[in-house]
Design a protein around this motif. Structure first.
Motif, mmCIF file in Angstrom:
data_model
loop_
_atom_site.group_PDB
_atom_site.id
_atom_site.type_symbol
_atom_site.label_atom_id
_atom_site.label_comp_id
_atom_site.label_asym_id
_atom_site.label_seq_id
_atom_site.Cartn_x
_atom_site.Cartn_y
_atom_site.Cartn_z
ATOM 1 N N ARG A 32 31.600 52.910 44.491
ATOM 2 C CA ARG A 32 31.108 51.504 44.855
ATOM 3 C C ARG A 32 31.784 50.148 44.407
ATOM 4 N N LYS A 33 32.973 50.292 43.851
ATOM 5 C CA LYS A 33 33.723 49.217 43.373
ATOM 6 C C LYS A 33 34.353 48.698 44.804
ATOM 7 N N PRO A 34 34.287 47.134 44.781
ATOM 8 C CA PRO A 34 34.854 46.710 46.213
ATOM 9 C C PRO A 34 36.562 47.044 46.311
ATOM 10 N N HIS A 35 37.289 46.944 45.052
ATOM 11 C CA HIS A 35 38.669 47.089 45.130
ATOM 12 C C HIS A 35 38.759 48.509 45.550
ATOM 13 N N HIS A 36 38.073 49.606 45.070
ATOM 14 C CA HIS A 36 38.254 51.069 45.625
ATOM 15 C C HIS A 36 37.898 51.227 47.194
ATOM 16 N N VAL A 37 36.893 50.414 47.586
ATOM 17 C CA VAL A 37 36.444 50.346 48.793
ATOM 18 C C VAL A 37 37.602 49.617 49.866
ATOM 19 N N LEU A 38 38.209 48.810 49.235
ATOM 20 C CA LEU A 38 39.251 48.049 50.101
ATOM 21 C C LEU A 38 40.586 48.971 50.413
ATOM 22 N N LEU A 39 40.926 49.609 48.934
ATOM 23 C CA LEU A 39 42.118 50.408 48.898
ATOM 24 C C LEU A 39 41.677 51.696 50.055
ATOM 25 N N ALA A 40 40.588 52.022 49.946
ATOM 26 C CA ALA A 40 40.425 53.637 50.853
ATOM 27 C C ALA A 40 40.326 53.181 52.332
ATOM 28 N N ASN A 41 39.618 51.929 52.571
ATOM 29 C CA ASN A 41 39.989 51.468 54.171
ATOM 30 C C ASN A 41 41.230 51.419 54.537
ATOM 31 N N ALA A 77 35.074 36.467 50.695
ATOM 32 C CA ALA A 77 36.421 36.955 50.155
ATOM 33 C C ALA A 77 36.542 38.458 50.569
ATOM 34 N N PHE A 78 35.387 39.156 50.352
ATOM 35 C CA PHE A 78 35.351 40.590 50.357
ATOM 36 C C PHE A 78 35.579 40.840 52.329
ATOM 37 N N CYS A 79 34.933 40.214 52.850
ATOM 38 C CA CYS A 79 35.204 40.348 54.340
ATOM 39 C C CYS A 79 36.736 40.155 54.841
ATOM 40 N N LYS A 80 37.024 39.094 54.254
ATOM 41 C CA LYS A 80 38.561 38.418 54.800
ATOM 42 C C LYS A 80 39.340 39.671 54.136
ATOM 43 N N SER A 81 39.493 40.207 52.990
ATOM 44 C CA SER A 81 40.535 41.240 52.379
ATOM 45 C C SER A 81 40.024 42.335 53.055
ATOM 46 N N LEU A 82 39.062 42.745 53.398
ATOM 47 C CA LEU A 82 38.716 43.962 54.374
ATOM 48 C C LEU A 82 39.699 44.054 55.830
ATOM 49 N N PRO A 148 38.061 40.122 45.700
ATOM 50 C CA PRO A 148 36.952 40.570 46.415
ATOM 51 C C PRO A 148 36.044 41.114 45.345
ATOM 52 N N GLY A 149 36.360 41.329 44.178
ATOM 53 C CA GLY A 149 35.388 41.852 43.429
ATOM 54 C C GLY A 149 34.640 40.700 42.566
ATOM 55 N N LYS A 150 34.973 39.555 42.700
ATOM 56 C CA LYS A 150 34.430 38.323 41.979
ATOM 57 C C LYS A 150 32.906 38.197 42.166
ATOM 58 N N ASP A 151 32.474 38.060 43.401
ATOM 59 C CA ASP A 151 31.157 37.965 43.718
ATOM 60 C C ASP A 151 30.454 39.098 43.846
ATOM 61 N N ILE A 152 31.082 40.298 44.143
ATOM 62 C CA ILE A 152 30.169 41.588 44.348
ATOM 63 C C ILE A 152 30.834 42.732 43.402
ATOM 64 N N LYS A 153 30.066 42.921 42.310
ATOM 65 C CA LYS A 153 30.456 43.756 41.381
ATOM 66 C C LYS A 153 30.413 45.269 41.922
ATOM 67 N N GLU A 154 29.495 45.436 42.682
ATOM 68 C CA GLU A 154 29.296 46.883 43.422
ATOM 69 C C GLU A 154 28.854 46.729 44.735
#
Length: 176
Positions: A32-41, A77-82, A148-154
């Protein structure tokens, strides 16, 4: 001929939902961590781009992250990074296999003019490490720039029904 083979693989993967099924299976297991979701995508986009066009692969991957993108503001930021991560990873995947991009086929042809062209194994021996390191570098830069994990922790988990009767957990954005 190789390009036609790549299109045939893409058509089969698309028609039978194989690529989407594999991608959803991978993304449902990354946590559930944003950086893991980003890398997996990013890695899914790279892998898809190895076998189908590096233009078609981001379209497939964007359809997978739509549940995340819909729950967040477009300026998040999470949308942009994805979105940028998928685009960059698809370009990296496009150089990883001889059939992924037309320029690769041209390169193989030109390299074979003075003798034998490189085999798939030789191509992968060079391209896979470069692609993997490129993905890690892009991922690190995206984490550094967008945080990307700044505002969303999970990233919350929601059940998403696929084309069969079974449901699996797929990460979607937001704090649940």
């Amino acid at each position: 001929m190789l390009l036609l083979g790549g299109f045939a693989i893409a058509a089969a993967l698309s028609k039978h939902f194989i690529a989407k099924q594999l991608a959803v299976a991978i993304l449902s297991r990354v946590g559930r961590k944003p950086h893991h979701v980003l890398l997996a995508n990013m890695l899914v986009a790279t892998f898809a781009s190895m076998w189908i066009s590096n233009v078609a692969a981001p379209v497939l991957c964007f359809s997978l992250v739509q549940p995340i993108l819909r729950t967040l503001p477009t300026t998040h930021a999470f949308c942009k990074s994805l979105v940028i991560g998928i685009a960059l990873a698809s370009n990296l995947g496009g150089m990883t296999s001889p059939i992924a991009s037309p320029q690769n086929i041209f390169a193989v042809e030109r390299m074979g003019m003075g003798g034998t062209p490189p085999s798939w194994l030789e191509w992968f021996a060079i391209a896979l490490p470069v692609s993997f390191l490129g993905n890690l570098l892009c991922w690190g830069l995206l984490l550094l720039v967008y945080k990307p994990g700044k505002d969303i922790k999970e990233v919350g988990m929601v059940g998403v029904c696929r084309w069969t009767a079974t449901c699996i957990g797929l990460p979607v954005g937001g704090c649940f």
